[in-house]
Scaffold this motif. Sequence first.
Motif, PDB file in Angstrom:
ATOM      1  N   PHE A  79       0.811  -1.218   0.000  1.00  0.00           N
ATOM      2  CA  PHE A  79       0.000   0.000   0.000  1.00  0.00           C
ATOM      3  C   PHE A  79       0.849   1.275   0.000  1.00  0.00           C
ATOM      4  N   ASP A  80       1.855   1.356   0.855  1.00  0.00           N
ATOM      5  CA  ASP A  80       2.685   2.563   0.921  1.00  0.00           C
ATOM      6  C   ASP A  80       3.717   2.604  -0.204  1.00  0.00           C
ATOM      7  N   THR A  81       4.515   1.546  -0.309  1.00  0.00           N
ATOM      8  CA  THR A  81       5.647   1.557  -1.239  1.00  0.00           C
ATOM      9  C   THR A  81       5.189   1.395  -2.686  1.00  0.00           C
ATOM     10  N   VAL A  82       4.394   0.374  -2.966  1.00  0.00           N
ATOM     11  CA  VAL A  82       3.993   0.127  -4.350  1.00  0.00           C
ATOM     12  C   VAL A  82       2.930   1.117  -4.820  1.00  0.00           C
ATOM     13  N   MET A  83       1.840   1.238  -4.080  1.00  0.00           N
ATOM     14  CA  MET A  83       0.751   2.100  -4.558  1.00  0.00           C
ATOM     15  C   MET A  83       1.092   3.587  -4.485  1.00  0.00           C
ATOM     16  N   LEU A  84       1.832   4.030  -3.462  1.00  0.00           N
ATOM     17  CA  LEU A  84       2.103   5.464  -3.299  1.00  0.00           C
ATOM     18  C   LEU A  84       3.554   5.853  -3.575  1.00  0.00           C
ATOM     19  N   ASN A  85       4.413   4.876  -3.870  1.00  0.00           N
ATOM     20  CA  ASN A  85       5.829   5.129  -4.138  1.00  0.00           C
ATOM     21  C   ASN A  85       6.542   5.773  -2.940  1.00  0.00           C
ATOM     22  N   GLN A  86       6.169   5.360  -1.745  1.00  0.00           N
ATOM     23  CA  GLN A  86       6.835   5.819  -0.526  1.00  0.00           C
ATOM     24  C   GLN A  86       8.059   4.927  -0.274  1.00  0.00           C
ATOM     25  N   PRO A  87       9.022   5.403   0.505  1.00  0.00           N
ATOM     26  CA  PRO A  87      10.196   4.564   0.797  1.00  0.00           C
ATOM     27  C   PRO A  87       9.792   3.288   1.538  1.00  0.00           C
ATOM     28  N   ASP A  88      10.510   2.218   1.236  1.00  0.00           N
ATOM     29  CA  ASP A  88      10.295   0.946   1.917  1.00  0.00           C
ATOM     30  C   ASP A  88      11.100   0.981   3.211  1.00  0.00           C
ATOM     31  N   ARG A  89      10.427   1.007   4.356  1.00  0.00           N
ATOM     32  CA  ARG A  89      11.077   1.137   5.668  1.00  0.00           C
ATOM     33  C   ARG A  89      11.233  -0.211   6.382  1.00  0.00           C
ATOM     34  N   ALA A  90      10.920  -1.284   5.714  1.00  0.00           N
ATOM     35  CA  ALA A  90      10.955  -2.609   6.339  1.00  0.00           C
ATOM     36  C   ALA A  90      12.365  -2.994   6.763  1.00  0.00           C
ATOM     37  N   PRO A  91      12.474  -3.895   7.740  1.00  0.00           N
ATOM     38  CA  PRO A  91      13.796  -4.291   8.231  1.00  0.00           C
ATOM     39  C   PRO A  91      14.563  -5.230   7.301  1.00  0.00           C
ATOM     40  N   TYR A  92      13.931  -5.747   6.252  1.00  0.00           N
ATOM     41  CA  TYR A  92      14.626  -6.659   5.359  1.00  0.00           C
ATOM     42  C   TYR A  92      15.495  -5.882   4.372  1.00  0.00           C
ATOM     43  N   SER A  93      16.392  -6.604   3.737  1.00  0.00           N
ATOM     44  CA  SER A  93      17.303  -6.025   2.751  1.00  0.00           C
ATOM     45  C   SER A  93      17.700  -7.129   1.779  1.00  0.00           C
ATOM     46  N   PRO A  94      18.377  -6.775   0.683  1.00  0.00           N
ATOM     47  CA  PRO A  94      18.850  -7.830  -0.223  1.00  0.00           C
ATOM     48  C   PRO A  94      19.775  -8.828   0.479  1.00  0.00           C
ATOM     49  N   GLU A  95      20.531  -8.350   1.466  1.00  0.00           N
ATOM     50  CA  GLU A  95      21.436  -9.231   2.207  1.00  0.00           C
ATOM     51  C   GLU A  95      20.698 -10.104   3.216  1.00  0.00           C
ATOM     52  N   ASP A 117      -2.053  -3.581  13.313  1.00  0.00           N
ATOM     53  CA  ASP A 117      -3.337  -2.882  13.257  1.00  0.00           C
ATOM     54  C   ASP A 117      -3.182  -1.461  12.728  1.00  0.00           C
ATOM     55  N   ALA A 118      -2.128  -0.769  13.163  1.00  0.00           N
ATOM     56  CA  ALA A 118      -1.890   0.604  12.697  1.00  0.00           C
ATOM     57  C   ALA A 118      -1.605   0.613  11.195  1.00  0.00           C
ATOM     58  N   GLN A 119      -0.821  -0.349  10.727  1.00  0.00           N
ATOM     59  CA  GLN A 119      -0.529  -0.415   9.295  1.00  0.00           C
ATOM     60  C   GLN A 119      -1.788  -0.759   8.508  1.00  0.00           C
ATOM     61  N   CYS A 120      -2.614  -1.665   9.034  1.00  0.00           N
ATOM     62  CA  CYS A 120      -3.873  -1.996   8.359  1.00  0.00           C
ATOM     63  C   CYS A 120      -4.778  -0.775   8.273  1.00  0.00           C
ATOM     64  N   ALA A 121      -4.812   0.031   9.324  1.00  0.00           N
ATOM     65  CA  ALA A 121      -5.617   1.260   9.298  1.00  0.00           C
ATOM     66  C   ALA A 121      -5.093   2.202   8.209  1.00  0.00           C
ATOM     67  N   ARG A 122      -3.779   2.315   8.108  1.00  0.00           N
ATOM     68  CA  ARG A 122      -3.184   3.153   7.046  1.00  0.00           C
ATOM     69  C   ARG A 122      -3.539   2.586   5.669  1.00  0.00           C
ATOM     70  N   SER A 123      -3.459   1.281   5.520  1.00  0.00           N
ATOM     71  CA  SER A 123      -3.806   0.656   4.242  1.00  0.00           C
ATOM     72  C   SER A 123      -5.267   0.913   3.894  1.00  0.00           C
ATOM     73  N   ARG A 124      -6.150   0.889   4.895  1.00  0.00           N
ATOM     74  CA  ARG A 124      -7.572   1.194   4.652  1.00  0.00           C
ATOM     75  C   ARG A 124      -7.734   2.628   4.173  1.00  0.00           C
ATOM     76  N   GLU A 125      -6.995   3.564   4.787  1.00  0.00           N
ATOM     77  CA  GLU A 125      -7.068   4.974   4.375  1.00  0.00           C
ATOM     78  C   GLU A 125      -6.608   5.135   2.929  1.00  0.00           C
ATOM     79  N   ILE A 126      -5.529   4.483   2.564  1.00  0.00           N
ATOM     80  CA  ILE A 126      -5.023   4.553   1.188  1.00  0.00           C
ATOM     81  C   ILE A 126      -6.061   3.972   0.236  1.00  0.00           C
ATOM     82  N   THR A 127      -6.619   2.835   0.584  1.00  0.00           N
ATOM     83  CA  THR A 127      -7.639   2.189  -0.243  1.00  0.00           C
ATOM     84  C   THR A 127      -8.840   3.106  -0.443  1.00  0.00           C
ATOM     85  N   ALA A 128      -9.259   3.790   0.598  1.00  0.00           N
ATOM     86  CA  ALA A 128     -10.431   4.670   0.524  1.00  0.00           C
ATOM     87  C   ALA A 128     -10.193   5.860  -0.413  1.00  0.00           C
ATOM     88  N   ARG A 129      -8.947   6.285  -0.541  1.00  0.00           N
ATOM     89  CA  ARG A 129      -8.621   7.460  -1.370  1.00  0.00           C
ATOM     90  C   ARG A 129      -8.457   7.125  -2.847  1.00  0.00           C
TER      91      ARG A 129
END
Length: 176
Positions: A79-95, A117-129
Amino acid sequence: MSDITVPSPLTEPARVDPPMAADERTMLSSWLDWHRATVRRKCAGLAPEHVGASPLPASPLMTVGGIVSHLRWVEAYWFDTVMLNQPDRAPYSPEDPDAEFRVGAQRPLAELLDEYDAQCARSREITARLELGTTARKARPNPTLRWVLLHMIEETARHNGHLDVVRELADGVTGK
């Protein structure tokens, strides 16, 4: 969209059944919310010592905490990174592409669920827009919001199955 209560991780949350007939957006959102609520139900009453338990010898990353962490970051990615092109803040990396699983196994379940739950709420907001046909701003080829919602239903449902198995092997609790 569904109204879902957000209880503590020690109690079993209510889950709102998706409607039997509705428009496409309502169906997709309702089914995704149902599966999101199922994540909490699978975790209800789990003792802290079982959050990082890895009962599947061939899959040491499959822990309740790791799965919840993964689902939180999958929501953020699509929702954030793919749909809105926001930075990917996840703890994973190519390594370390599975870092969210390792991190989640070490964290308190209540914190992981609150972040989910907070991320799901954000995803719902993005979906609604956005319209269902809106194409992603980042990925190539560009999926639509409709595709992302369907993928998230599949992803969350699949990981609920993993939670079923890991939970049963960790403490014997089944169903929910």
